[in-house]
Design a protein around this motif. Sequence first.
Motif, PDB file in Angstrom:
ATOM      1  N   SER A  56     -12.990 -86.592 -43.840  1.00  0.00           N
ATOM      2  CA  SER A  56     -12.246 -87.839 -43.615  1.00  0.00           C
ATOM      3  C   SER A  56     -12.504 -88.825 -44.748  1.00  0.00           C
ATOM      4  O   SER A  56     -11.612 -89.592 -45.116  1.00  0.00           O
ATOM      5  CB  SER A  56     -12.595 -88.445 -42.261  1.00  0.00           C
ATOM      6  N   ASN A  57     -13.702 -88.800 -45.341  1.00  0.00           N
ATOM      7  CA  ASN A  57     -13.966 -89.666 -46.484  1.00  0.00           C
ATOM      8  C   ASN A  57     -13.050 -89.292 -47.664  1.00  0.00           C
ATOM      9  O   ASN A  57     -12.488 -90.171 -48.326  1.00  0.00           O
ATOM     10  CB  ASN A  57     -15.431 -89.538 -46.898  1.00  0.00           C
ATOM     11  N   LEU A  58     -12.913 -87.987 -47.895  1.00  0.00           N
ATOM     12  CA  LEU A  58     -12.060 -87.529 -48.992  1.00  0.00           C
ATOM     13  C   LEU A  58     -10.611 -87.937 -48.765  1.00  0.00           C
ATOM     14  O   LEU A  58      -9.969 -88.523 -49.647  1.00  0.00           O
ATOM     15  CB  LEU A  58     -12.151 -86.004 -49.114  1.00  0.00           C
ATOM     16  N   ILE A  59     -10.089 -87.645 -47.574  1.00  0.00           N
ATOM     17  CA  ILE A  59      -8.686 -87.953 -47.276  1.00  0.00           C
ATOM     18  C   ILE A  59      -8.443 -89.455 -47.382  1.00  0.00           C
ATOM     19  O   ILE A  59      -7.477 -89.915 -48.006  1.00  0.00           O
ATOM     20  CB  ILE A  59      -8.318 -87.456 -45.864  1.00  0.00           C
ATOM     21  N   THR A  60      -9.357 -90.236 -46.788  1.00  0.00           N
ATOM     22  CA  THR A  60      -9.192 -91.695 -46.832  1.00  0.00           C
ATOM     23  C   THR A  60      -9.173 -92.183 -48.271  1.00  0.00           C
ATOM     24  O   THR A  60      -8.400 -93.061 -48.646  1.00  0.00           O
ATOM     25  CB  THR A  60     -10.323 -92.374 -46.052  1.00  0.00           C
ATOM     26  N   SER A  61     -10.060 -91.596 -49.078  1.00  0.00           N
ATOM     27  CA  SER A  61     -10.134 -92.028 -50.469  1.00  0.00           C
ATOM     28  C   SER A  61      -8.840 -91.698 -51.214  1.00  0.00           C
ATOM     29  O   SER A  61      -8.362 -92.491 -52.036  1.00  0.00           O
ATOM     30  CB  SER A  61     -11.332 -91.343 -51.127  1.00  0.00           C
ATOM     31  N   LEU A  62      -8.260 -90.536 -50.896  1.00  0.00           N
ATOM     32  CA  LEU A  62      -7.032 -90.141 -51.586  1.00  0.00           C
ATOM     33  C   LEU A  62      -5.844 -91.021 -51.185  1.00  0.00           C
ATOM     34  O   LEU A  62      -4.953 -91.268 -51.991  1.00  0.00           O
ATOM     35  CB  LEU A  62      -6.718 -88.676 -51.292  1.00  0.00           C
ATOM     36  N   LYS A 125     -12.173 -97.856 -50.838  1.00  0.00           N
ATOM     37  CA  LYS A 125     -12.221 -98.692 -52.042  1.00  0.00           C
ATOM     38  C   LYS A 125     -12.456 -97.885 -53.300  1.00  0.00           C
ATOM     39  O   LYS A 125     -12.205 -98.367 -54.396  1.00  0.00           O
ATOM     40  CB  LYS A 125     -13.354 -99.721 -51.898  1.00  0.00           C
ATOM     41  N   GLN A 126     -13.001 -96.670 -53.166  1.00  0.00           N
ATOM     42  CA  GLN A 126     -13.381 -95.918 -54.355  1.00  0.00           C
ATOM     43  C   GLN A 126     -12.676 -94.573 -54.402  1.00  0.00           C
ATOM     44  O   GLN A 126     -12.146 -94.100 -53.395  1.00  0.00           O
ATOM     45  CB  GLN A 126     -14.900 -95.710 -54.374  1.00  0.00           C
ATOM     46  N   GLY A 127     -12.738 -93.957 -55.560  1.00  0.00           N
ATOM     47  CA  GLY A 127     -12.078 -92.688 -55.776  1.00  0.00           C
ATOM     48  C   GLY A 127     -12.750 -91.556 -55.030  1.00  0.00           C
ATOM     49  O   GLY A 127     -13.830 -91.715 -54.456  1.00  0.00           O
ATOM     50  N   PRO A 128     -12.107 -90.377 -55.037  1.00  0.00           N
ATOM     51  CA  PRO A 128     -12.621 -89.235 -54.265  1.00  0.00           C
ATOM     52  C   PRO A 128     -14.006 -88.781 -54.690  1.00  0.00           C
ATOM     53  O   PRO A 128     -14.770 -88.287 -53.869  1.00  0.00           O
ATOM     54  CB  PRO A 128     -11.570 -88.149 -54.508  1.00  0.00           C
ATOM     55  N   LYS A 129     -14.353 -88.968 -55.998  1.00  0.00           N
ATOM     56  CA  LYS A 129     -15.669 -88.505 -56.437  1.00  0.00           C
ATOM     57  C   LYS A 129     -16.771 -89.314 -55.743  1.00  0.00           C
ATOM     58  O   LYS A 129     -17.707 -88.761 -55.163  1.00  0.00           O
ATOM     59  CB  LYS A 129     -15.772 -88.634 -57.964  1.00  0.00           C
ATOM     60  N   ALA A 130     -16.618 -90.637 -55.775  1.00  0.00           N
ATOM     61  CA  ALA A 130     -17.611 -91.485 -55.128  1.00  0.00           C
ATOM     62  C   ALA A 130     -17.607 -91.255 -53.627  1.00  0.00           C
ATOM     63  O   ALA A 130     -18.666 -91.233 -52.979  1.00  0.00           O
ATOM     64  CB  ALA A 130     -17.321 -92.952 -55.437  1.00  0.00           C
ATOM     65  N   ALA A 131     -16.417 -91.065 -53.045  1.00  0.00           N
ATOM     66  CA  ALA A 131     -16.329 -90.878 -51.601  1.00  0.00           C
ATOM     67  C   ALA A 131     -17.034 -89.603 -51.181  1.00  0.00           C
ATOM     68  O   ALA A 131     -17.746 -89.561 -50.166  1.00  0.00           O
ATOM     69  CB  ALA A 131     -14.863 -90.841 -51.162  1.00  0.00           C
ATOM     70  N   LEU A 132     -16.857 -88.537 -51.981  1.00  0.00           N
ATOM     71  CA  LEU A 132     -17.509 -87.271 -51.662  1.00  0.00           C
ATOM     72  C   LEU A 132     -19.025 -87.407 -51.765  1.00  0.00           C
ATOM     73  O   LEU A 132     -19.770 -87.000 -50.862  1.00  0.00           O
ATOM     74  CB  LEU A 132     -17.016 -86.181 -52.626  1.00  0.00           C
ATOM     75  N   ALA A 133     -19.488 -88.027 -52.868  1.00  0.00           N
ATOM     76  CA  ALA A 133     -20.926 -88.216 -53.047  1.00  0.00           C
ATOM     77  C   ALA A 133     -21.496 -89.036 -51.900  1.00  0.00           C
ATOM     78  O   ALA A 133     -22.562 -88.720 -51.346  1.00  0.00           O
ATOM     79  CB  ALA A 133     -21.195 -88.904 -54.383  1.00  0.00           C
ATOM     80  N   ASP A 134     -20.751 -90.069 -51.532  1.00  0.00           N
ATOM     81  CA  ASP A 134     -21.198 -90.938 -50.440  1.00  0.00           C
ATOM     82  C   ASP A 134     -21.315 -90.157 -49.141  1.00  0.00           C
ATOM     83  O   ASP A 134     -22.310 -90.248 -48.427  1.00  0.00           O
ATOM     84  CB  ASP A 134     -20.210 -92.088 -50.294  1.00  0.00           C
ATOM     85  N   ALA A 135     -20.272 -89.365 -48.845  1.00  0.00           N
ATOM     86  CA  ALA A 135     -20.267 -88.632 -47.583  1.00  0.00           C
ATOM     87  C   ALA A 135     -21.416 -87.631 -47.535  1.00  0.00           C
ATOM     88  O   ALA A 135     -22.096 -87.499 -46.511  1.00  0.00           O
ATOM     89  CB  ALA A 135     -18.929 -87.913 -47.398  1.00  0.00           C
ATOM     90  N   VAL A 136     -21.653 -86.935 -48.656  1.00  0.00           N
ATOM     91  CA  VAL A 136     -22.739 -85.954 -48.664  1.00  0.00           C
ATOM     92  C   VAL A 136     -24.086 -86.656 -48.512  1.00  0.00           C
ATOM     93  O   VAL A 136     -24.961 -86.228 -47.740  1.00  0.00           O
ATOM     94  CB  VAL A 136     -22.690 -85.118 -49.964  1.00  0.00           C
ATOM     95  N   GLY A 137     -24.263 -87.763 -49.217  1.00  0.00           N
ATOM     96  CA  GLY A 137     -25.525 -88.496 -49.114  1.00  0.00           C
ATOM     97  C   GLY A 137     -25.783 -89.000 -47.714  1.00  0.00           C
ATOM     98  O   GLY A 137     -26.882 -88.813 -47.163  1.00  0.00           O
TER      99      GLY A 137
END
Lengths: 213, 338
Positions: A56-62, A125-137
């Motif tokens: 959901s973080n990825l989709i939202t970011s996109l 607010k941020q791109g998929p890269k940051a969103a993915l890193a955030d979600a994994v963290g």
Amino acid sequence: MPVREPAPLERFLNGILPENPVYRQLLGLCPTLAVTAAMKPAMTMVAATAFVLICSNLITSLIRHLLKPHLRILVFTLTIATFVTIADRTLAAFAYPMSKLLGPYVPLIIVNCMIISRCEVCASKQGPKAALADAVGVSLGFLLALASVATVREILGNGSWFGIQLVPESFPTLILMILPPGAFLALGSLLGLFTWLGRRRKQRASEPETESA
Amino acid sequence: MASAPGNAPAISQNGEPLEPRLQVAPGPHLSSTGLSTQRLMIDVLIALVPVLGMAFYLFRWFALLQVGICVVSCLVTEAVASSWRGSKPTLGDASAVVTGLILGLSLPWSAPWYVGVVASVVAIGFGKAVFGGLGQNIFNPAMVGRAFVMISFASSLGATAYVRPEAALEILTQATPLTAAKELSGSVPGLWALFVGNANGSLGETSVLACLVGGLYLCLRRSAVWQIPVSMIASAAVVAGIANLLMPETPFTVLHHLVSGALVFAAFFIATDPVTSPLTTRGQVIFGAGLGALVVAIRLFSNYPEGVVFAVLLMNAVVPLINRVTIPKPLGGLPAEA
């Protein structure tokens, strides 16, 4: 107003300890209390939550540029609900006993504030890269929290860890710890411990020269 | 309550004080240094002597062993907790000794050593220290510890744990009176035997006589308020009386309810804990009445033979509400806001 958005690596590291969803933000307490009587259900819950959070973080970011401010929470919830349904049905199909054991707590991931807060704070607010890193963290932080609570509860309450018996069957165990009150006692104690450790680290950092007790 | 905003003197529009400023301090202006926490706790210790003596007479060295384990573990936990808090050691006020004694006396003679240790650590650690120490706790520490082990070690503290058919002491071969009443099996001992304490049970609860002697000392010394035990026992009698009227054929009469189990022990030594009982006299009466009714209700309707532990914890939880409802109106004060 423009705020500096943290880099992906910073997002990732923040999610684990400095902004740990359970021990720092006190989010996602419902699964932390409800499914941590043993390691197995706790880890299944972590896996399901991590899947939902990352997707959901990825989709939202996109789709973040399409979001309308007054409808964003609705969109977040629908996105999350989609992935929760996928996780719930997958569990029911391939791990039926575990799905039975977790009961309503898998569908309840939809209302886990931890996920909505990540969509709101980072992914919208941020791109998929940051969103993915955030979600994994954040998922790792959630894993740490649930694993610590479940470890304390299963060892004290059942004398086992991940279903492996650690002490002889005749050994007295604190049955209360695998009952609901034990969840509150374990979480409260660990919360105190983590707060104390965090405070001590901050003290150490602020006075690096003098060693304080 | 007058709604004076803090200590600010009344000031008129042009900034001058309306009235001459007087130094007003809240009373009491004279206070006795005699009534310290330590004196209170030592009074409780003295009052527990007959109970402890009776426990020793009935259960021999089991009693002293059990109570000793609890007292020592409570003291150690208290010392560790206060050193963690970084406050000065609070062992001197003897409150940990009292908690340990009451906890030990509420356990069965047969409980293994670790039951007392775990109960004490939970009592002082989770019952008291996490709230900030003596005077800050919501729940009676001894009962928190007792409830924890009661659920955790059901086999060591259940009804069967009290009975040893092969025991040398005669009372240990019988079920506790409340278990006998619950299962309507076995013989219920006579009233006099129950009153003196010649029955099976937890260490401190068997002898109503010893509890009354100690309790009267506490009330006469005003270390405990008399309203709580009186209203607790009275309301237990009323509820048990109603139950008797509805079920006239039961051999367990009102008097049996009053002289068996931990009712009297709890009334004088557990319910009167000044930290976890209401502040006002009216509140204390309500508190005691709720306790007595709950004890008998749990005895009659739950799976547990005795209800003191849960009754005390439940009523402790509503003490802040009772305090709020029963705020006394000062003479000439404004009518309380509804």
